[in-house]
Design an enzyme around this catalytic site. Structure first.
Site, PDB file in Angstrom:
ATOM      1  N   GLU A 182       0.816  -1.208   0.000  1.00  0.00           N
ATOM      2  CA  GLU A 182       0.000   0.000   0.000  1.00  0.00           C
ATOM      3  C   GLU A 182       0.854   1.264   0.000  1.00  0.00           C
ATOM      4  O   GLU A 182       0.523   2.251  -0.647  1.00  0.00           O
ATOM      5  CB  GLU A 182      -0.942   0.007   1.212  1.00  0.00           C
ATOM      6  N   HIS A 234     -10.679  -7.547   7.597  1.00  0.00           N
ATOM      7  CA  HIS A 234     -11.379  -7.047   6.416  1.00  0.00           C
ATOM      8  C   HIS A 234     -12.782  -6.526   6.693  1.00  0.00           C
ATOM      9  O   HIS A 234     -13.596  -6.404   5.782  1.00  0.00           O
ATOM     10  CB  HIS A 234     -11.427  -8.144   5.348  1.00  0.00           C
TER      11      HIS A 234
END
Length: 339
Positions: free
Chosen positions: A94, A144
């Site tokens: 990321e 998640h």
């Protein structure tokens, strides 16, 4: 964290703004539904990305798995149509994705948010929009299913946007892409395929930093964003059966947020309830609560209520206990009104 990043090397393409009051998706009075097509949220995101790449040759989409459609299929067909030089995969990193977007290096907080400040407004990130899924999906577990929006709301220089529906997602995403400021665009995973409505197929933008009153009421104001709006709407309907009139506001933009719309509503109702999936401590609901108490202290008839996630890691099998459900919100509505 970041699902994909959309980068423009220049800015200034503002498009055409449309009147804000015509965009409530809670009724059929939506002027922008000319030549509309029924689609879910991920399809609306996909269409917005198509338009962004088509209308601006300096727009790019890159991130984890986006070259073949992404985990949630939001980038399906983009690489085939616009080529792998404009739509391409990146390593699972990321920091690298965001750093590449800024430099086309570094992370969102330390670099992207401060570009304009450091340069005295001489340059910026050139239209950096970071798309990322968030929130509960029923089986995401502690990694998640998180809602980290409050982390980014603490960083001056970044805009934070969360849509509630397909129509809102398309218009808000196009506005984010064409905004010169770095934007974190959170997409509710739960709504990718479940939320379906008529979405205009043409290019349109919705204004940022403007909240929307999607249900008018007189007894209490409810404020939320993203997928939580659907749950709050159900609670409003149940409260109405018990004689309680609820006003429901979709904040849409968390930073910079529309204090004036929320303040005007609370001055009318005298009560405020905020609900979000993120943990209650340090959640953005606390900022809303503090601001409204400062502005409306003498008008409040009861303490500000917050119905939020718990201060624990997101549990897998115990998700129903963690979530701010309709019944929890309804109980808080009645408790606040009867205070």
């Amino acid at each position: 964290m970041a699902a994909s990043s959309l980068r423009r090397l220049r800015f200034g393409r503002l498009g055409c703004w449309v009147p804000r009051r015509e965009f409530s998706t809670c009724d059929d009075k939506v002027v922008v539904q000319q030549n509309g097509k029924s689609m879910n949220l991920y399809s609306a995101i996909n269409q917005a990305l198509h338009i962004a790449l088509e209308t601006d040759p300096r727009a790019y989409v890159f991130g984890e798995d986006v070259g073949f459609g992404g985990v949630f299929r939001c980038t399906t067909g983009l690489a085939d149509r616009f080529g792998k030089s404009r739509v391409f995969n990146t390593p699972l990193c990321e920091q690298g994705i965001v750093g590449f977007g800024i430099g086309l290096a570094a992370m969102i907080v330390n670099e992207a948010a401060k570009f304009r400040y450091r340069s005295g407004n001489q340059f910026n990130c050139g239209g950096l929009t970071i798309r990322t899924p968030y929130g509960a999906v029923g089986h995401g577990g502690h990694y998640h299913s998180q809602s980290p929006e409050a982390f980014f709301c603490h960083v001056p220089g970044i805009k934070v946007i969360i849509p509630r529906s397909p129509q809102q997602a398309k218009g808000l995403l196009l506005s984010c892409i064409r905004d010169p400021n770095p934007v974190v665009f959170f997409e509710p995973k739960w709504l990718y395929r479940l939320a379906v409505e008529e979405v205009p197929e043409h290019d349109y933008m919705l204004p940022l930093s403007e909240a929307e009153v999607i249900r008018e009421g007189s007894d209490i104001t409810l404020v939320g964003w993203g997928a939580q709006l659907s749950i709050m709407g159900q609670a409003c309907l149940d409260a109405e059966k018990e004689g309680i009139s609820c006003e429901l506001i979709d904040l849409k933009t968390l930073i910079p947020w529309d204090k004036e719309t929320v303040e005007a509503s609370v001055r009318k109702t005298g009560r405020l309830l905020i609900s979000h999936e993120a943990p209650v401590t340090g959640g953005f609901g606390a900022e809303i609560s503090a601001s409204i108490v400062e502005r409306c202290f003498l008008r409040l008839e009861a303490p500000v209520a917050r119905v939020c996630g718990l201060d624990t890691p997101f549990p897998l099998v115990f998700e129903p206990f963690y979530m701010p459900t309709k019944n929890k919100i309804l109980d808080a509505i009645k408790s606040t009104v009867n205070y």
